[in-house]
Design an enzyme around this catalytic site. Structure first.
Site, PDB file in Angstrom:
ATOM      1  N   HIS A 234       0.817  -1.223   0.000  1.00 15.92           N
ATOM      2  CA  HIS A 234       0.000   0.000   0.000  1.00 15.92           C
ATOM      3  C   HIS A 234       0.854   1.278   0.000  1.00 15.92           C
ATOM      4  CE1 HIS A 234      -3.383  -2.633   0.922  1.00 15.92           C
ATOM      5  NE2 HIS A 234      -2.760  -3.070   2.003  1.00 15.92           N
TER       6      HIS A 234
HETATM    7  O1  RIB Z   1      -5.087  -0.040   4.594  1.00 16.00           O
HETATM    8  C1  RIB Z   1      -3.698  -0.028   4.421  1.00 16.00           C
HETATM    9  C2  RIB Z   1      -3.071   1.090   5.192  1.00 16.00           C
HETATM   10  O2  RIB Z   1      -3.343   0.925   6.585  1.00 16.00           O
HETATM   11  C3  RIB Z   1      -1.545   1.112   5.078  1.00 16.00           C
HETATM   12  O3  RIB Z   1      -1.094   2.422   5.217  1.00 16.00           O
HETATM   13  C4  RIB Z   1      -1.106   0.291   6.250  1.00 16.00           C
HETATM   14  O4  RIB Z   1       0.216   0.626   6.700  1.00 16.00           O
HETATM   15  C5  RIB Z   1      -2.114   0.705   7.284  1.00 16.00           C
HETATM   16  O5  RIB Z   1      -1.673   1.941   7.848  1.00 16.00           O
END
Ligand code: RIB
Ligand code: CA
Length: 305
Positions: A234
């Site tokens: 992500h």
């Molecule tokens: O949903 C994914 C996000 O939430 C990413 O930033 C992960 O590190 C958590 O913070």
């Protein structure tokens, strides 16, 4: 160093945040890091940030931020990121400490001259505090790149992605502020997935950093064993979406975040048909090229990029 784009990174390390920090250091001019509670507590996200920077050999200043969301109760995602926030590895406390200035104050000072770029890879609590302290910051932040939201399916609830769900009020404050913003939501980040191949490449490097990130990805991968083949990376998408935009495509949009409690909490609704399209949504990624950049950031295979 090449005149690389400058940025402030606001994050909640967190395994994918760790990959994002290395991408920011390797391909950008990382001027400061601000930490926020999210994946794990503010104590752990701040400690993890200092440790990750020390691993890289970086003295970039770190500013500790919010220990809870604006309104809702704090939550953590230690089932995904481990108790320490970086897998099942105990994270050492570094000798270096965070700066005295808070995250929100650091964000205000960083944007003083205008033209500031911020990448946020956690809940938007610190950004919201900065806006509440001085609304003119909205004009002085040239662009905010945010990993968050879900145009279709969430990862905490049916509709909500973790960063938006963790602090929906902060997401609403930022989205409604008029700040120029690009959102890298789950539909985008799920296109960039790492797993066993990348674990093996990281281990094959034979370096301490390669081993640490391989272990972290392997832990992250454990969630994959619950029926998912690989794991979306992500947070690096938001950093590389700013530093290497040629690997992504974007669409003008209007994004709102629900602050109602219950099933709609943290739901981000993305519209494309309004006259008013103040935001951008990242819609596609060249996943192979992005994954190679993430590996390069960890393995330092060519830091003249
Ligand atoms: O949903 C994914 C996000 O939430 C990413 O930033 C992960 O590190 C958590 O913070
Ligand atoms: Ca994160």
């Amino acid at each position: 160093m090449l005149d690389r784009p400058h940025l402030l990174l606001d994050c909640d390390p967190g395994i994918d945040d760790g990959f994002a920090i290395f991408c920011a250091l390797r391909f950008g001019n990382l001027d400061a890091v601000t930490t926020v509670s999210g994946n794990v507590s503010i104590e752990n996200t701040t400690r993890n940030t200092l440790w990750l920077l020390e691993l890289f050999g970086s003295e970039v200043p770190v500013h500790r931020g919010a220990d809870r969301p604006l309104r809702v109760a704090p939550v953590v995602a230690d089932d995904i990121h481990g108790a320490s926030g970086f897998g099942d590895r105990p994270v050492p406390v570094t000798t270096r400490q965070p700066e005295a200035t808070s995250a929100a104050q650091a964000i205000l000072e960083y944007s003083n001259g205008g033209g500031a770029t911020i990448v946020a890879t956690g809940p938007l609590t610190n950004i919201a505090h900065a806006i509440e302290a001085d609304p003119t910051v909205v004009e002085r932040i040239e662009h905010l790149y945010w990993m968050g939201g879900a145009a279709s399916t969430g990862n905490v609830t049916t509709h909500a992605e973790f960063n938006a769900w963790c602090d929906p009020d902060a997401a609403a404050v930022v989205l409604e502020s008029g700040m120029a913003l690009t959102m890298f939501d789950l539909d985008l980040t799920r296109q960039v997935r790492m797993g066993q191949r990348e674990i093996e490449l990281l281990r094959a490097a034979g370096t301490e950093i390669g081993e640490i990130f391989a272990d972290a990805l392997d832990f992250y991968k454990r969630e994959i064993d619950l029926g998912v083949i690989e794991h979306p990376m992500h947070d690096p998408c938001a950093v590389l979406g700013f530093l290497r935009p040629d690997h992504f495509t974007f669409r003008a949009s209007n994004i709102v975040c629900s602050t109602t409690d219950g099933d709609e909490r943290g739901r981000t609704v993305v519209g494309f048909d309004d006259e008013n399209l103040p935001h951008y949504l990242a819609v596609t990624a060249n996943d192979k090229e992005v994954i190679e950049l993430i590996l390069m950031a960890i393995l330092d295979t060519d830091n003249n990029q």
